[in-house]
Design an enzyme around this catalytic site. Structure first.
Site, PDB file in Angstrom:
ATOM      1  CG  HIS A  91      -1.775   1.223   1.312  1.00 40.83           C
ATOM      2  ND1 HIS A  91      -2.934   1.344   0.570  1.00 40.83           N
ATOM      3  CD2 HIS A  91      -1.656   2.387   2.012  1.00 40.83           C
ATOM      4  CE1 HIS A  91      -3.502   2.507   0.828  1.00 40.83           C
ATOM      5  NE2 HIS A  91      -2.744   3.171   1.699  1.00 40.83           N
ATOM      6  CG  ASP A 170     -11.280   3.693   6.033  1.00 36.47           C
ATOM      7  OD1 ASP A 170     -10.705   4.454   6.836  1.00 36.47           O
ATOM      8  OD2 ASP A 170     -11.043   3.688   4.816  1.00 36.47           O
ATOM      9  NE  ARG A 177      -9.496  11.016   9.489  1.00 37.22           N
ATOM     10  CZ  ARG A 177      -8.651  10.251   8.792  1.00 37.22           C
ATOM     11  NH1 ARG A 177      -9.030   9.043   8.380  1.00 37.22           N
ATOM     12  NH2 ARG A 177      -7.453  10.672   8.502  1.00 37.22           N
ATOM     13  CB  SER A 192      -7.813   5.489   7.576  1.00 35.59           C
ATOM     14  OG  SER A 192      -8.315   5.405   6.269  1.00 35.59           O
ATOM     15  CE  LYS A 196      -8.408   2.023   3.845  1.00 32.36           C
ATOM     16  NZ  LYS A 196      -8.490   3.272   3.053  1.00 32.36           N
TER      17      LYS A 196
END
Lengths: 446, 446
Positions: A91, A170, A177, A192, A196
């Site tokens: 990621h 999320d 947010r 967050s 995931k």
């Protein structure tokens, strides 16, 4: 204000008040609050007050871990038990011309690993891997969990969209947010990102935490803090995670768009391009081999380089594209498959000297304005348009030398983009030092 | 999260972000934000994030003044141009057995002043003047602005409910603060209190800022801070305001209920009762005469005492009750008019010694539990029930001496209340010093 949550067994205001007062919240309180919000029993306004209190007073590592666990438990998780190969997930926190995933997934597959990558859409000035892949006509990213698992078993890699049932908390929290100026909180970002990753089975999580003008974290120090928070969350769940803080003071590759990114990925996968994007992708693939196959560093790197140069990574990419319904000829002749923009304009540097600085975020925004990204959520994407920005910091530029190509829908958009590109570049008479590519790695073996 | 406020000319998130970062906001930003919230264009969740940021980072005097002005401008204002007498308004921040307003309004009218008092309902453990008055059968508090003005012109005083068009932003913001643990912010409390006072024309605003166990402000220091913030807001609008910080470490009078409070007010208005409630009411009336009629302090006090003792204040009360549709015989024989509770139980002190402390808030809550107040907004009120708590801190109590009377709907409620009353009282062998009644006055002449 309407009263909701009559069915809750606690008063959400007590949780908000304790975070407001800087008290460390218990696991039970945080779990009830996050799951209550995810289920709609706690309203947006109470969650908004909580988020602002958490932003200003911070969250401890323990609190962040409990929030992350509750977020994961708000939805489904994905197990990939049928897959025998070592599974690596990767990621990036988001950057400009950050095409690592497109190359990494088939490269890792070519190296004998499995990559079941669930990805998101582009946000703000940074591109999204799904948007890039979808510039290949016919390509599907809405794979079911079963399709995902089967494809990874057969091909070694897949890139699919996250389902709404994966960490639904999320999506809701991120939107809130975004609306309440509470995005830029390191514990909330870490929760967050990691919720995931942790909701999908894998043997190793690799994180690319970007730092610099083109990233959300503007300094290496802030990026390091985020990297360590993420690694801590993985450790809390007993998961292996390695996080690199890498440079985003300039675009990583050259392409800033969608079809343009795919074309650049193809060049890399065919071994036709060198540079920082290849270097970083190889570093991640090598890291995965070191961690999962216990290869030593130089052997791992050599294996990754070889897979790019001998066509085996490219072959995996073609198989992945085909498995997802896309045209695999994109590997041989990208522009016979990819949509091209009707207008191309070369941008010439003002003056001569050394490239000292690039406003990365501005380049991302220019591409988004051309149509390559979303100004706001839900905007459509124009896959054909974008920028190519070729020089790197420290390069010598001659007067009149083209530094970028704008790919636009029309002349006036191209002209406006060109002018902005020129202003986003700083050229100095004195030599400028290139920034490091990787600031450091965090996290340990499992 | 649904997107609203598309019609706004600014991004509310920027205002939230600046308050989050501790930047002083401009008048224009605050005005747009508050009016945008009042009109529904800015959603609850953005306002909630703003309120938490304001709670934690504070608001400057200038910011508080701009918020107050915007709140006033969110609705109608009340001008009382037909009234020739000097107009005095009076507000208490709320306490236990705080019957000052019921006595003050007719007393000031008897002294030649005009009192057009707009009042609210009880909140939490503190009683509301409207709820108390409405224990008089037939009495209306929903006077139109015209009715209010006419009655004050004719009688000299009126106590009416605030219309929803007076500072509508306050009702919305208060409900949101209540739901998001952001009530206890001194600038936000000051803006809430003063927006409603400043929206009504008057020549003098008197504030009774309560401090102690029965008040929202638990310390004299916090109450002083609130008093000064309120006075500053009046000065900013060029309005005369005097604020007293007064003791709420014990109930002010004896009655904690609604009909019970009216009966106590009648005793005071007939000159039949001495004590702290009379003393404070006289202090406020004298302050009004000093400020508005330039009387010297002792003459003003003597005039107020006289009006209570010679029946002129009582006569104004009877006229006010009658003008608002109530039965004026409440002055002669309160319990022929007021609803009485079916069960009365005397509470006897445990042990003997000196009354050293009283948990005022707990007494308020006991009365609310009996039905005299609201546990949550919108709850119905039982006008008949409540407590009488007679001794004051420093009093000597003998073993077996009754200290309180519980007025309840049934035996079991009375028993539970009695036990709680016993526990709310601290008796010590050593003499205890009574607290001062008034800690100090703040604010200057116009």
């Amino acid at each position: 204000v309407t009263r909701v949550g009559e069915g809750l067994e606690f008063d959400p205001r007590d949780v908000v008040a304790r975070k407001r007062d800087g008290v460390e919240l218990s696991a039970g309180e945080l779990r009830a609050f996050i799951l209550g919000y995810a289920s709609g029993e706690i309203p947006d306004y109470q969650a908004a007050a909580f988020l602002m209190a958490a932003y200003l007073n911070g969250l401890t590592a323990k609190e962040t871990a409990e929030i992350t666990t509750a977020m994961i438990d708000s939805g489904d998780t994905i197990s990939l038990g049928r897959i025998r190969r070592p599974k690596v997930d990767k990621h990036s926190t988001g950057g400009v011309s950050d095409g690592v995933t497109l190359v990494f997934a088939p490269l890792a597959a070519a190296l004998g690993l499995a990559v079941a990558k669930l990805s998101g859409r582009g946000r703000g000035h940074t591109g999204g891997t799904l948007d890039k892949l979808e510039s290949i006509p016919g390509l599907r990213t809405d794979l079911s969990p079963e399709e995902l698992e089967r494809q990874v078993e057969e091909v070694g890699c897949a890139v699919a969209s996250q389902s709404k049932d994966l960490v639904p908390a999320d999506g809701a929290l991120y939107a809130l947010r975004d609306a309440t100026a509470t995005v830029a909180s390191i514990p909330l970002i870490a929760a967050s990102v990691m919720s995931k990753k942790l909701a999908v089975e894998s043997d190793l999580i690799l994180l690319d935490v970007k730092a610099g003008s083109g990233a959300f974290m503007k300094t290496a120090r802030a990026a390091e803090e985020l990297a360590m928070a993420c690694v801590g969350l993985a450790e809390h769940r007993g998961r292996a995670c390695r996080a690199a803080v890498t440079d985003m003071s300039q675009p990583l590759g050259s392409a800033i768009g969608n079809a343009l990114d795919v074309a650049e990925a193809v060049m890399l996968l065919r071994g036709d391009e060198r540079g920082r994007l290849r270097e970083l992708t190889v570093a991640f693939a090598a890291e995965a081999l070191e961690q999962l196959e216990e290869r030593d560093s130089s052997a791992a790197r050599a294996a990754a380089e070889r897979s790019l140069d001998d066509g085996t990574a490219a072959e995996r990419f073609a198989r992945m594209i085909e498995a997802q319904g896309g045209d695999p000829r994109v590997l041989e002749d990208p522009w016979s498959v990819l949509p091209a923009a009707p207008v191309r304009v070369e941008v010439v540097a003002r003056g001569e000297g050394f490239l000292a600085a690039v406003e990365g975020e501005e380049l991302g925004r220019i591409a988004a304005t051309l149509g390559a990204g979303r100004i706001k959520k839900g905007d459509p994407i124009d896959h054909a348009v974008g920028l190519e920005f070729r020089p790197k910091i420290g390069d010598r530029l001659e007067a009149g030398e083209p530094v970028a190509t704008v790919h636009a829908r029309d002349e006036s958009a191209a002209e406006a983009a060109s002018e902005r590109v020129r202003r986003a570049v700083t050229i100095t008479p004195d030599p400028a030092t290139p920034p490091p590519l990787v600031f450091g790695w965090h996290g340990g073996r499992r």
